[in-house]
Design an enzyme around this catalytic site. Structure first.
Site, PDB file in Angstrom:
ATOM      1  N   ASP B 310       8.428  43.612  22.187  1.00 15.26           N
ATOM      2  CA  ASP B 310       8.670  42.181  22.319  1.00 15.26           C
ATOM      3  C   ASP B 310       9.295  41.606  21.065  1.00 15.26           C
ATOM      4  OD1 ASP B 310       7.767  41.875  24.793  1.00 15.26           O
ATOM      5  OD2 ASP B 310       6.232  40.379  24.320  1.00 15.26           O
ATOM      6  N   GLU B 380      12.684  43.581  24.524  1.00 19.68           N
ATOM      7  CA  GLU B 380      12.780  42.244  25.069  1.00 19.68           C
ATOM      8  C   GLU B 380      13.736  41.462  24.184  1.00 19.68           C
ATOM      9  OE1 GLU B 380       8.964  40.659  26.047  1.00 19.68           O
ATOM     10  OE2 GLU B 380      10.008  40.392  27.958  1.00 19.68           O
TER      11      GLU B 380
END
Lengths: 490, 681
Positions: B310, B380
């Site tokens: 992330d 991400e």
């Protein structure tokens, strides 16, 4: 290995002589197999590819490390007991062909015929085919990371393996057993590598998975018996040497000795390999690994981890060669008794191998790899194998009373065959009770359908059958240069 | 040695001599005679020579001994076939081996598990509650694995479940090696992972390397300047007087206001890209990189099959600390407080950031050697431009992410053929050659599709992602068409807008939609759960769930969808039309999707030589399944999509007119004769 090569050289000279100088020489199977080769055959066929790829059938039923190891050991003991019974039989009736001559002696020709019928057409060729298929799959898989190799690739290579093994074994007994020794050596090398690195890891203190190793044990009778059932399968092949009794040198000494040394050796290997696996894998990881030995190699032997798949492939093809070597003898013996086409028992004049039997076996196995999936077939017929083991050992008990006068160089205590018979009954009944399937009925029907052929061709010997078989036999004889085995001129 | 041998041999011989005479031999002799009546005595022939005069005139017979045999077997009619058969066998061994090698050599690389089937993203707090506390947990996920397998999912993606004090459990991790007690224990996790693997599925998990919680042990040690931890975070001197801080520069946090926060303990400011409870780790510090590597190894050793990394673009910030440029130059600097009011040239995607991401890949590669255990890496890249997103695919010789997650569909707010088309082409045209695309409709950070587009678009969007090339990614609930909850009465204080798409999974008609047996759930259940739930849709043949299952089954079984070429034909404000085709398969899938109001599509205008009628393989309207349409006028309702199937030999990607409108990731052709894929095309 030195022993083999010496013998080989001599044999070489002999056969060269017999061809070139046309010296008189008995055309019969030679006594080629010594103690070392005998042990090699036992170890080589019992340790197939299973212990390298999926030694999980026991663990999945016990779910804990401790009982898992105990059951592996107990199965080894049971296999030794069974093999001891076969040692008595093998030294009492020194005929090749495994269960076949013993069933013949104990119960007469019909059970023996049904055994050879089932073994020759289903059990042996399918297992030969399966081993070759798994060898092939094993070789191809590294080239298809992330997916299964296409069927056509696997089957091509398996067919090539079957043909090659068949050719080698019909060309020369010497070559066949040489191949066997080389691959068994390769197998023992990788077994040794895994065991030693496992012991090193153990010494370094990787004992995490052995702590509380009885925790989470399933104690239900069902689970334990299933674990036994699967464990014993890993030891299947303990009677292989009985298939080639006639070719054993000094069978009275070597047959029992090979069994007594071979099977405990296998048991030790199995237990130590399991220990080695548990030093780097948790039980869950072991259950979920696609190829346990390869996982082990990746974690322990890197960057030399490639040796594991290579040697496992050797090991698998060695097992295939072993089954071919022994099962060829069953065809040969059945042919000799007139239970199969007579020509199958003939021996190559120039090469002194049971070539027709081996070629027949190879052809049947090749046919089996063509259709889609024979695994299920093998699974259902596996109960038949234990049926015949049980019957044979029951035969041992029976012969103690009916054939008291036969010389028994080895005599096991009577409770051993009785115990093994009971276990066989259990192993036949257990899968049928736990998972009843219509397929078992089909298997029984198939086995019994052998009787039709028995009465048509063996018992009544119809004239028209003879009329067909005689010219066929004659032409095949000349095509393959094979003749009936001769008696030793002594 | 040789002598020894000989001795043993002779013993063997003599022993055999003693016991030859058993019942079997006799039996055999009898049989032998019966088989070959009238044969000369065949027991033992000791006289030498095949040319034995007495045998000269004998004819061959079945069971003949070698002396007779040798007179005939050398005849050409036996010798030639014998030789031919022998060499034929040798040749077939060679041919079969060569064929095996040849097929292996021309086989294209096969699809890995992360390419082979859809991924299913689960927000663990909202999937299934097993312990009646109103919060979903890991054991709940395990209970529902059977349901997930009915969707033909290949990979389960569980978003962050690390020990965290922040209420939404996405970011701000207190301990990367612990499961938050709300979700269960490490044992629960191990059981879940084992159960997932038992079903042949894979598990990927979130990992947020950029920052930790301010309660993380490292931060506590760092603010005390303890040993190597001193520089684990980004500390700078700043002025702090009377409760106001003058930060080192104008950098802003993603949630607004300065990204610097004064710490009383250390008497310095620390940097945070997100909340001030989420201090950024200092990735210039090699110790920090090592720590992160060890955490990755910790989870890989546990058996996790991959990570979604992330917020990686925030990993590094410029060390020179220069002010970032304002978007609106005339704005007074003191009033610039919102994140979008600055260009983030110094706080995102800094030089060296990709090297760090690649080092994650290298760590994962060490765990990817075991067969079938490739570890997947996704990144991400939220809110990045397409060009920058594509950087995460790596360079031709340096592997990075397997794919950056494609969130552009989840950023679309109004449905239209053109905008959908643009998302598709911008990804396909910019993606480096040979890489693998992926498509997601939504996720925890965006509003649910049904709330953005409307319920009519549930089926068509599922059809879209399953018929595009690449991995479809489904956020839990999308398969039944769940929508956002309404933003009232939420007793959670943390950023309410991001919670609306995280409402509990709707399983059945019972209280709390079968999600939990507690009296109160952490987020309210959507009021539509009586009609939108798994249990109802399972039995309704026209439901979104049924279509989803059919689509995923089609995706799993059809090479056209998993490996085929993608050629786009046309788009307008309403519709998007594209084909999926593969050399060697003479069927083509033609996908027609209508994102606008009712419209009529004429396929004959787009491609020549197509049949007048085509069979509908799947339709968003299940009533049409299996029927046929006229290709010159296909009437499509709002949100209706069709997968048409027709036979065609001359594939579009061979035609010059379509060549630059066709894409394929890994070129492969199908051979129906051998049932294999090959690369000879």
């Amino acid at each position: 290995m030195e022993e083999t090569s010496l013998r080989n050289r001599r044999e070489d000279e002999r056969s060269v002589q017999s061809i070139q100088s046309k010296e008189p020489k008995t055309t019969s199977l030679q006594k080629e197999v010594g103690l070392l080769s005998g042990i090699c055959i036992i170890v080589g066929t019992i340790i197939g590819s299973g212990i390298f790829i999926s030694p999980k059938s026991v663990l999945s039923n016990t779910e804990a490390v401790g009982p898992c190891l105990i059951i592996w050991a107990a199965c080894g003991v049971l296999a030794t007991l069974g093999a001891l019974c076969f040692a008595e039989l093998g030294t009492m009736i020194t005929k090749s062909g495994g269960e076949y001559p013993y069933l013949m002696e104990a119960f007469g020709p019909i059970p023996a015929y049904l055994f050879s019928w089932t073994s020759l057409f289903v059990i042996k060729p399918t297992s030969f085919a399966i081993i070759c298929l798994s060898f092939s799959e094993y070789v191809c898989t590294p080239f298809y990371s992330g997916c299964k190799p296409p069927e056509v690739v696997v089957k091509c290579l398996a067919a090539a393996a079957i043909l090659l093994i068949t050719t080698v074994n019909s060309l020369s007994v010497r070559l066949g057993s040489y191949v066997q020794n080389v691959f068994t050596a390769a197998k023992l090398v990788i077994v040794a590598i895994i065991i030693i690195s496992g012991l090193v890891l153990l010494a370094q203190g990787n004992t995490r998975n052995f702590e509380n190793s009885f925790e989470g044990t399933q104690l239900s009778v069902g689970a334990i018996s299933l674990a036994f059932y699967n464990g014993l399968w890993a030891y299947d092949g303990w009677n292989q040497l009985n298939y080639i009794t006639e070719e054993l040198r000094n069978p009275f000494r070597n047959l029992p000795l090979a069994i007594i040394i071979g099977i405990p050796l296998v048991t030790g290997c199995y237990i130590l390999m399991n220990v080695a696996y548990f030093t780097v894998m948790t039980p869950t990881e072991l259950l979920q690994s696609q190829a346990v030995a390869v996982t082990f190699g990746d974690r322990v032997l890197y960057p030399a981890s490639w040796v594991v798949p290579l040697f496992v492939a050797f090991s698998t093809i060695g097992a295939a060669n072993g089954t071919c070597f022994t099962a060829g003898r069953l065809v040969y013996v059945a042919g000799r008794e007139g239970h199969m086409l007579k020509v199958l028992s003939y021996i190559s004049v120039k090469r002194l191998t049971p070539a027709p039997a081996i070629i027949f076996y190879g052809i049947i196995a090749t046919i089996y790899i063509i259709p889609g999936d024979i695994n299920s077939l093998v699974n259902y017929f596996s109960f038949a194998a234990w049926l015949f083991y049980g019957l044979t050992i029951l035969g041992l008990v029976v012969m103690r009373f009916t054939k008291k006068d036969l010389e028994r160089p080895i005599k096991v205590p009577i409770f051993i065959p009785i115990l093994v018979t009971l276990i066989s009954v259990f192993l036949v009944v257990a899968p049928i009770v736990s998972q009843p399937a219509l397929e078992y009925l089909y298997c029984v029907l198939f086995i019994l359908s052998g009787l039709i052929f028995y009465f048509l061709f063996v018992h009544y010997k119809f004239g028209w059958a003879q009329k067909i078989s005689r010219p066929v036999t004659m032409h095949l004889q000349m095509l393959m240069e094979v003749v009936p085995p001769e008696e030793t001129p002594e | 040695m040789a002598e020894d041998k000989g001795k043993r041999d002779s013993i063997g011989m003599s022993l055999r001599g003693c016991q030859t005479n058993n019942g079997f031999v006799q039996n055999e002799d009898i049989l032998e005679k019966e088989l070959a009546p009238g044969s000369p005595p065949d027991s033992v022939v000791t006289i030498a020579g095949p040319a034995e005069p007495t045998l000269q005139g004998a004819r061959p017979y079945a069971g003949m001994p070698k002396e007779v045999l040798f007179q005939f077997s050398h005849q050409a009619r036996y010798r030639v076939p014998r030789e031919v058969l022998f060499w034929l066998t040798v040749a077939s061994v060679l041919v079969l081996t060569a064929a095996t090698i040849a097929i292996i050599a021309v086989s294209p690389k096969c699809l890995d598990w992360w390419q082979a089937g859809p991924m299913y993203q689960i927000y663990p707090r909202s999937f299934k509650d097993s312990d009646q506390d109103g919060n979903g947990d890991l054991r709940g996920i395990q209970e529902k694995l059977d349901y997930i397998t009915t969707l033909n999912i290949k990979t389960i993606w569980i978003t962050s479940f690390y020990k965290s004090s922040l209420k939404d459990f996405r970011h701000g991790v207190e301990d990367f090696r612990e499961i938050d007690p709300m979700f269960g224990t490490m044992e629960d996790f191990e059981n879940l992972l084992a159960a997932i693997h038992d079903k042949g599925l894979k598990l990927i998990i979130d990992f947020i390397p950029n920052h930790t919680s301010d309660k993380h042990a490292w931060f506590q040690l760092s603010r005390n300047r303890t040993g190597k931890y001193t520089d684990y975070y980004i500390w700078h001197d700043c002025t702090h007087e009377n409760g106001t801080t003058i930060p080192p520069n104008n950098w802003l946090s993603v949630y607004g206001n300065s990204s610097w926060h004064f710490d009383e303990v250390r008497n310095q400011c620390y940097f945070h890209q997100f909340l001030r409870e989420q201090p950024d780790l200092n990735f210039y510090n090699l110790d920090v990189q090592e720590e992160i590597k060890e955490i990755i190894q910790f989870w890989l050793t546990k058996g996790v099959d991959g990570f979604s990394f992330d917020a990686v673009k925030f990993l590094l910030e410029a060390e020179h600390l220069r002010d970032e440029t304002q978007v609106n130059k005339t704005q007074i600097p003191d009033t610039v407080t919102q994140y979008w009011e600055l260009y983030h040239d110094f706080t995102t995607t800094q030089v060296g950031m990709h090297d760090i991401v690649r080092s994650f890949r290298q760590t994962m590669d060490e765990y990817s050697r075991e067969p079938g255990r490739y570890r997947f890496m996704g990144t991400e890249a939220y809110g990045e431009s397409t060009d920058r997103t594509m950087m995460y695919y790596g360079l031709p010789f340096i592997q990075e992410a397997d794919f950056p997650f494609n969130k552009y569909f989840s950023e679309l707010n109004t449905p239209s053929g053109n905008s959908v088309f643009e998302v598709i082409t911008s990804w396909m045209e910019n993606m480096p050659e040979g890489k693998w695309p992926n498509w997601m409709i939504g996720g925890p950070d965006s509003a649910r599709l049904t709330s953005r587009f409307g319920e009519e678009y549930v089926n068509i969007m599922n059809m879209l992602v399953f018929t595009l090339p690449g991995t479809p990614i489904t956020y839990y609930g999308e398969e039944i068409g769940m929508r956002n909850i309404l933003a009232t009465n939420l007793n959670e204080s943390y950023d309410v807008n991001t919670l609306l798409s995280k409402s509990p999974m709707q399983w059945d008609n019972s209280s709390n939609a079968g999600f939990s047996e507690a009296s109160h759930t952490w987020l309210p259940i959507n009021s539509d759960y009586h009609t939108v739930n798994v249990d109802v849709q399972k039995t309704d043949s026209r439901s979104a769930l049924k279509l989803y299952q059919e689509l995923s089954l089609l995706h799993a079984n059809e090479l056209l969808l998993s490996r085929g070429w993608f050629c786009y034909l046309q788009n307008d404000s309403h519709s998007v039309v594209y084909t999926r085709e593969l050399d060697g398969i003479d069927r083509v899938f033609l996908v027609v999707l209508n994102f606008g109001e009712s419209t009529v599509v004429n396929l004959e205008e787009m491609i020549s030589n197509i049949p007048r009628r085509m069979r509908i393989r799947l339709s968003t309207n299940s009533a049409y399944k299996g029927s046929e349409v006229d290709t010159d006028a296909i009437l499509l309702d709002k949100g209706e999509g069709l997968i048409l199937e027709y036979n065609r030999k001359n594939l579009l990607h061979h035609q010059t007119a379509f060549r630059d409108r066709c894409f394929v990731s890994n070129r492969a052709c199908y051979s129906s004769v051998l049932n294999i894929l090959h690369s000879l095309c």
